[in-house]
Write an enzyme that holds these catalytic residues in place. Structure first.
Site, PDB file in Angstrom:
ATOM      1  CG  ASN A   9      -1.697   1.218   1.450  1.00 25.21           C
ATOM      2  OD1 ASN A   9      -1.808   2.053   0.552  1.00 25.21           O
ATOM      3  ND2 ASN A   9      -2.273   1.365   2.642  1.00 25.21           N
ATOM      4  CE  LYS A  11      -0.142   3.295   4.744  1.00 27.44           C
ATOM      5  NZ  LYS A  11      -0.085   3.383   6.202  1.00 27.44           N
ATOM      6  CG  HIS A 100      -5.760   2.056   5.315  1.00 34.86           C
ATOM      7  ND1 HIS A 100      -5.338   3.008   6.217  1.00 34.86           N
ATOM      8  CD2 HIS A 100      -4.738   1.180   5.179  1.00 34.86           C
ATOM      9  CE1 HIS A 100      -4.102   2.713   6.592  1.00 34.86           C
ATOM     10  NE2 HIS A 100      -3.714   1.608   5.975  1.00 34.86           N
ATOM     11  CD  GLU A 102      -2.861   5.621   6.780  1.00 38.52           C
ATOM     12  OE1 GLU A 102      -2.854   5.666   5.539  1.00 38.52           O
ATOM     13  OE2 GLU A 102      -1.942   5.101   7.450  1.00 38.52           O
ATOM     14  CD  GLU A 172      -3.507  -2.391   7.418  1.00 37.70           C
ATOM     15  OE1 GLU A 172      -2.444  -2.671   6.884  1.00 37.70           O
ATOM     16  OE2 GLU A 172      -4.138  -1.338   7.178  1.00 37.70           O
ATOM     17  N   GLY A 178       2.560   2.441  10.751  1.00 37.57           N
ATOM     18  CA  GLY A 178       3.517   3.526  10.539  1.00 37.57           C
ATOM     19  C   GLY A 178       4.226   3.964  11.817  1.00 37.57           C
ATOM     20  CB  SER A 218       5.343  -1.548  12.033  1.00 38.45           C
ATOM     21  OG  SER A 218       4.944  -0.200  12.210  1.00 38.45           O
TER      22      SER A 218
HETATM   23  P1  PGA Z   1       2.864   0.395   7.678  1.00 43.10           P
HETATM   24  O1  PGA Z   1       1.383   0.570   7.044  1.00 43.10           O
HETATM   25  O2  PGA Z   1       3.402  -0.895   7.140  1.00 43.10           O
HETATM   26  O3  PGA Z   1       3.637   1.591   7.218  1.00 43.10           O
HETATM   27  O4  PGA Z   1       2.687   0.344   9.148  1.00 43.10           O
HETATM   28  C1  PGA Z   1       0.538  -0.518   6.861  1.00 43.10           C
HETATM   29  C2  PGA Z   1      -0.772  -0.048   6.287  1.00 43.10           C
HETATM   30  O5  PGA Z   1      -1.252   1.021   6.687  1.00 43.10           O
HETATM   31  O6  PGA Z   1      -1.355  -0.704   5.414  1.00 43.10           O
END
Ligand code: PGA
Length: 255
Positions: A9, A11, A100, A102, A172, A178, A218
């Site tokens: 992903n 983003k 997601h 976010e 997640e 992140g 992460s």
């Molecule tokens: P990350 O994001 O691996 O940077 O933690 C995962 C995601 O949001 O899909």
């Protein structure tokens, strides 16, 4: 058996040039990989404007491509939105991410909105990677199972068994996205098993066993192998580490 999936992903990162370079590098390194990764489905989720260009530079027999989001309306006067139909009209695209954290946190996407998006994705023949996960305060209050149960009951658990065949679930935990903090393998496996059990209760054992449940948050080369070796973890949805071709390939190879 269910598919093993490693998805990137991206983003809101990369320019057109960077997106093409990253996709080309991943494609080349995967082709050159000494490990046989044929049983792992690799999917890239670039930003909307680069999807077509990314699809152009990858071997689509080896790597799938999808969108990070779709609109909750089929078409019309929704300035700036991108519909499922538009995405599906790019022939190479087979997937979309929906829900997601976010999108939920920054754009107020409720279960009602997400259900509309899921329906539109499926109607347009896109497989849906549906995300769920608890916030830190919910985990600390020991409410994570309740949160995930509601997130799924209000959305994908209302689908038919045949629609469910086009759903991939991504667990997640918001506190791990992140942040560099990863859920422990035990924490992740516990939630994945809980999700699979919900699928068993709502559908049946065969269906529950056929749905891939990915871990996200992460996930990186140093922890991917331990996570992917858990019985109910069927791969990963990778954010930060998906922006570096070497890291992403190492994660794929760790399967
Ligand atoms: P990350 O994001 O691996 O940077 O933690 C995962 C995601 O949001 O899909």
């Amino acid at each position: 058996m269910r598919k093993k999936i490693v998805a990137g992903n991206w983003k809101m990162n990369t320019t057109l040039e960077q997106a093409i370079m990253l996709a080309s590098e991943i494609d080349l390194k995967l082709a050159e990989s000494k490990k046989n990764n044929d049983d792992v489905t690799v999917i890239l989720f670039p930003p909307f404007p680069f999807i077509h260009d990314v699809a152009d530079v990858i071997n689509l027999d080896k790597i799938g491509v999808g969108s990070q989001n779709i609109a909750n309306h089929p078409e019309g006067a929704f300035t700036g939105e991108v519909s499922a139909k538009m995405i599906a009209s790019i022939q190479e695209v087979g997937y979309t991410i929906i829900g997601h954290s976010e999108r939920r946190a920054y754009y107020g996407e409720t279960s009602e909105i997400l259900s509309q998006k899921i329906a539109l994705g499926l109607e347009n023949n896109l497989d849906v990677v549906f995300c769920c996960g608890e916030k830190l305060e919910e985990r600390e209050a020991n409410k994570h199972f309740d949160v995930i149960k509601s997130q799924l009951s209000e959305t994908i658990l209302k689908l038919s068994a045949s629609q469910m065949q086009h759903i991939v679930i991504a667990y997640e935990p918001v506190w791990a996205i992140g942040t560099g903090k990863t859920a422990s393998t035990e924490q992740a496996q516990e939630v994945h098993a809980f999700i699979r059990n919900l699928l068993k209760e709502n559908f049946d054992v065969a269906l529950a066993d056929s749905v891939s449940i990915l871990y996200g948050g992460s996930c990186k080369p140093t922890n991917a192998q331990a996570l992917f070796s858990q019985p109910d973890i069927d791969g990963g949805l990778i954010g930060g580490a998906a922006l570096k071709a070497d890291d992403f390939i190492q994660i794929i190879e760790s399967y």
